[in-house]
Design a protein around this motif. Structure first.
Motif, PDB file in Angstrom:
ATOM      1  N   SER A  44     -50.249  74.192  83.841  1.00 29.61           N
ATOM      2  CA  SER A  44     -49.276  75.282  83.912  1.00 29.61           C
ATOM      3  C   SER A  44     -47.839  74.766  83.956  1.00 29.61           C
ATOM      4  O   SER A  44     -46.899  75.509  83.666  1.00 29.61           O
ATOM      5  CB  SER A  44     -49.549  76.168  85.132  1.00 29.61           C
ATOM      6  OG  SER A  44     -49.457  75.416  86.325  1.00 29.61           O
ATOM      7  N   LEU A  49     -43.519  77.017  79.234  1.00 27.05           N
ATOM      8  CA  LEU A  49     -44.038  78.372  79.373  1.00 27.05           C
ATOM      9  C   LEU A  49     -43.391  79.139  80.512  1.00 27.05           C
ATOM     10  O   LEU A  49     -43.497  80.360  80.592  1.00 27.05           O
ATOM     11  CB  LEU A  49     -45.559  78.333  79.575  1.00 27.05           C
ATOM     12  CG  LEU A  49     -46.369  77.748  78.422  1.00 27.05           C
ATOM     13  CD1 LEU A  49     -47.841  77.750  78.760  1.00 27.05           C
ATOM     14  CD2 LEU A  49     -46.122  78.533  77.138  1.00 27.05           C
ATOM     15  N   THR A  52     -44.384  82.049  84.734  1.00 21.00           N
ATOM     16  CA  THR A  52     -45.549  82.942  84.616  1.00 21.00           C
ATOM     17  C   THR A  52     -46.814  82.203  84.223  1.00 21.00           C
ATOM     18  O   THR A  52     -47.902  82.786  84.232  1.00 21.00           O
ATOM     19  CB  THR A  52     -45.286  84.046  83.575  1.00 21.00           C
ATOM     20  OG1 THR A  52     -45.106  83.433  82.284  1.00 21.00           O
ATOM     21  CG2 THR A  52     -44.054  84.861  83.932  1.00 21.00           C
ATOM     22  N   ALA A  53     -46.713  80.943  83.851  1.00 22.04           N
ATOM     23  CA  ALA A  53     -47.861  80.196  83.347  1.00 22.04           C
ATOM     24  C   ALA A  53     -48.922  79.979  84.426  1.00 22.04           C
ATOM     25  O   ALA A  53     -48.608  79.655  85.565  1.00 22.04           O
ATOM     26  CB  ALA A  53     -47.420  78.855  82.779  1.00 22.04           C
ATOM     27  N   LYS A  54     -50.167  80.177  84.044  1.00 15.17           N
ATOM     28  CA  LYS A  54     -51.304  79.921  84.924  1.00 15.17           C
ATOM     29  C   LYS A  54     -52.382  79.206  84.126  1.00 15.17           C
ATOM     30  O   LYS A  54     -52.590  79.498  82.946  1.00 15.17           O
ATOM     31  CB  LYS A  54     -51.866  81.224  85.487  1.00 15.17           C
ATOM     32  CG  LYS A  54     -50.891  81.993  86.357  1.00 15.17           C
ATOM     33  CD  LYS A  54     -51.518  83.288  86.870  1.00 15.17           C
ATOM     34  CE  LYS A  54     -50.524  84.070  87.723  1.00 15.17           C
ATOM     35  NZ  LYS A  54     -51.104  85.358  88.187  1.00 15.17           N
ATOM     36  N   VAL A  70     -54.869  78.608  79.443  1.00 17.14           N
ATOM     37  CA  VAL A  70     -53.509  78.733  79.959  1.00 17.14           C
ATOM     38  C   VAL A  70     -52.930  80.063  79.501  1.00 17.14           C
ATOM     39  O   VAL A  70     -52.914  80.366  78.301  1.00 17.14           O
ATOM     40  CB  VAL A  70     -52.611  77.584  79.465  1.00 17.14           C
ATOM     41  CG1 VAL A  70     -51.211  77.715  80.055  1.00 17.14           C
ATOM     42  CG2 VAL A  70     -53.217  76.233  79.831  1.00 17.14           C
ATOM     43  N   THR A  71     -52.468  80.878  80.449  1.00 21.56           N
ATOM     44  CA  THR A  71     -51.856  82.164  80.126  1.00 21.56           C
ATOM     45  C   THR A  71     -50.397  82.156  80.563  1.00 21.56           C
ATOM     46  O   THR A  71     -50.008  81.436  81.493  1.00 21.56           O
ATOM     47  CB  THR A  71     -52.584  83.320  80.825  1.00 21.56           C
ATOM     48  OG1 THR A  71     -52.443  83.177  82.245  1.00 21.56           O
ATOM     49  CG2 THR A  71     -54.064  83.338  80.462  1.00 21.56           C
ATOM     50  N   ALA A  72     -49.602  82.970  79.877  1.00 24.70           N
ATOM     51  CA  ALA A  72     -48.188  83.067  80.235  1.00 24.70           C
ATOM     52  C   ALA A  72     -47.608  84.318  79.594  1.00 24.70           C
ATOM     53  O   ALA A  72     -48.233  84.957  78.735  1.00 24.70           O
ATOM     54  CB  ALA A  72     -47.422  81.831  79.778  1.00 24.70           C
ATOM     55  N   LEU A  74     -44.094  85.226  77.612  1.00 27.74           N
ATOM     56  CA  LEU A  74     -42.871  84.698  77.025  1.00 27.74           C
ATOM     57  C   LEU A  74     -41.842  85.817  76.918  1.00 27.74           C
ATOM     58  O   LEU A  74     -42.184  86.952  76.578  1.00 27.74           O
ATOM     59  CB  LEU A  74     -43.150  84.104  75.642  1.00 27.74           C
ATOM     60  CG  LEU A  74     -44.294  83.088  75.561  1.00 27.74           C
ATOM     61  CD1 LEU A  74     -44.469  82.613  74.119  1.00 27.74           C
ATOM     62  CD2 LEU A  74     -44.045  81.915  76.490  1.00 27.74           C
ATOM     63  N   GLU A  81     -41.845  91.004  76.578  1.00 27.82           N
ATOM     64  CA  GLU A  81     -42.963  90.517  77.387  1.00 27.82           C
ATOM     65  C   GLU A  81     -44.129  90.184  76.462  1.00 27.82           C
ATOM     66  O   GLU A  81     -45.012  90.997  76.221  1.00 27.82           O
ATOM     67  CB  GLU A  81     -43.387  91.566  78.417  1.00 27.82           C
ATOM     68  CG  GLU A  81     -42.302  91.902  79.427  1.00 27.82           C
ATOM     69  CD  GLU A  81     -42.717  93.007  80.373  1.00 27.82           C
ATOM     70  OE1 GLU A  81     -42.442  92.888  81.579  1.00 27.82           O
ATOM     71  OE2 GLU A  81     -43.319  94.000  79.890  1.00 27.82           O
TER      72      GLU A  81
END
Length: 503
Positions: A44, A49, A52-54, A70-72, A74, A81
């Motif tokens: 993350s 990113l 907000t990156a997880k 990996v989610t985020a 941008l 969003e």
């Protein structure tokens, strides 16, 4: 949980491909696996990113390799969003695969990523800048930022951030980057080639909804069959389909319920016109008239299609996107055009039930249309850097017409003949519906074909298409040729076909 020092040490050890971290033996494999998980825990913070990156580790399951997800979100400007999801597999093949969405939505599902992950690709996906997954409801288009994100920015931002993440995660640059999309994803694919020629080395665009002619065609077709006496219904559609197949199915050398070249089929719906006193098994004059318009399409005064043609032989599948029962109600609700009225005709009251070709031209001249449409045929910058574009479309698609894709391909060829000769290849799939389905052979390894093209430098002249159950196997010939059965041997053996010029 490993300490930050242990994580850093693990990442330092694994600066190349994941597989390079496990020389041999069970102990080394166990160590490499632990390092993979440690790397994911730190992911993350990689790339750019933001907060907000997880990152989360996903175990191998059902043929899928283990991977780091990996989610985020941008946000290139205030109000933007763009949700993104990256899946980074163990056994990475050195390549990234960007994936497109469908309808008026992106696609961040694991199901969409599975084929790429299974083949070792790091995958990149986005929600297109809005969280709704309902494909044909689009009230968000009135928000200029969200409209911009969905039209062209989300895929580009996803791609730039994804490349940085993948390179940092694996500790090496990407060998190649590909993009694959169908329908709206096909439009996204063309938009990338047009606006951002450096984003991807090669692109697959299938059944692209690349202009708003697809949406206006949906509305006009629904209106066409809503005219008095024009409704076909399922029974009428089957009657027509049977007659068309009887006339044209065997023209490619084999009667298999599929027409290889619908535009060479000259069946006339007038042949089914009811004779005086007939009570069934035929068509009324309004039905005949509507059919002919559906086959021919409708052009606006400027010569462009307001309603793109539908292919002969696909009538039994029209109901998926066309209200052939005359009530104007079908799955796509006119391709989601209702929600576009405020942005296509701002400040005006437009009744879609009486939409005219002139209004179509007006809507396509709107600021939204100019931002959303991906019809620019100038791909010279993409081709100049060695980019490859593989296009594919089902001949019986009742949504975006294959005629639209043919028109685009020919425009690209006229604009840059040399570039297109080296970088563009298109295939039409007889009897196949929208992205898949229909009686034709609809399963094609287009990603494998693209990768072989890029790796070997030779464009594919044929693709092998299959039905999922193996009941039909056919070769697809590169446009403008079409497959014709040689007259002997197994009809499900592609070797028994030859690619010939179309009539």
């Amino acid at each position: 949980m490993p300490s930050k020092i242990a994580i850093a040490a693990s990442l330092a050890l694994c600066t190349g491909l994941v597989s390079s971290c496990a020389p041999t033996g069970e102990a080394n494999s166990t160590l490499a696996y632990a390092q993979d998980r440690a790397r994911c825990e730190a992911a993350s913070a990689l790339g750019s990113l933001g907060a907000t990156a997880k990152a989360s580790w996903v175990e191998a399951d059902g043929g899928l390799p283990a991977f780091c997800e990996v989610t985020a979100v941008l946000s290139p400007e205030r109000g933007s969003e763009i949700g993104v999801v990256y899946r980074l597999p163990v056994g990475w093949n050195g390549k990234m695969l960007g994936l497109g969405g469908g309808g008026w939505a992106g696609n961040i599902t694991l199901d969409a990523a599975k084929p790429g992950l299974t083949a070792g690709y790091a995958t990149a996906q986005t929600d297109g800048g809005h969280a709704s997954t309902t494909p044909f409801e689009n009230p968000w288009v009135v928000d200029p930022v969200k409209a911009k994100d969905f039209s062209w920015r989300a895929i580009h931002e996803m791609t730039v951030a994804g490349k940085a993440l993948v390179a940092a995660y694996y500790g090496k640059g990407l060998d190649r980057s590909y993009f694959h999309g169908c329908s709206t994803g096909g439009r996204m694919a063309l938009m990338e080639a047009q606006r951002f020629p450096n984003d991807y080395d090669a692109i697959i665009s299938q059944a692209p909804v690349y202009t708003l002619q697809v949406q206006t065609s949906a509305v006009l077709r629904n209106n066409l069959f809503a005219q008095p006496g024009a409704a076909l219904g399922a029974e009428g559609a089957k009657l027509v389909s049977d007659a068309v197949l009887k006339s044209c199915d065997a023209k490619d050398g084999v009667a298999d319920g599929v027409i290889a070249d619908p535009r060479a089929c000259h069946w006339n719906p007038q042949e089914l016109l009811c004779k005086p006193g007939a009570t069934g098994g035929c068509l009324t004059q309004p039905q005949v008239n509507a059919l002919q318009v559906a086959y021919d399409g409708v052009r606006a005064a400027d010569g462009t299609f307001a309603q793109l043609p539908l292919s002969k032989g696909g009538e039994a599948g029209w109901a998926a996107f066309v209200a052939i029962n005359g009530d104007r109600k079908e799955f796509s609700n006119g391709g989601g055009t209702g929600g576009l009225v405020p942005v296509l005709w701002p400040g005006k009251q437009v009744d879609l039930n009486s939409l005219t070709p002139a209004q179509v031209v007006e809507g396509r001249a709107s600021a939204f249309a100019k931002m959303y449409e991906a019809g620019d045929p100038n791909l010279a910058p993409f081709f100049a850097r060695g980019g490859k574009l593989l296009m594919w479309h089902g001949e019986s698609d009742p949504g975006p017409s294959p005629v639209g894709t043919i028109d685009y391909v020919e425009a690209v060829k006229r604009t840059d003949p040399a570039g297109a000769a080296n970088g563009l290849q298109m295939f039409l799939a007889p009897g196949v519906g929208h992205c898949a389905g229909g009686p034709g052979a609809d399963q094609v390894d287009v990603l494998g074909a693209l990768d072989s093209w890029v790796s070997g430098g030779k464009a594919p002249e044929t693709l092998v298409a299959k039905k999922a159950d193996g009941a039909m196997v056919r070769p697809l010939c590169a446009w403008p040729k079409v497959a014709h059965y040689a007259g002997s041997g197994d009809v499900n053996d592609p070797k028994n076909y030859r690619c010939v010029a179309r009539d």
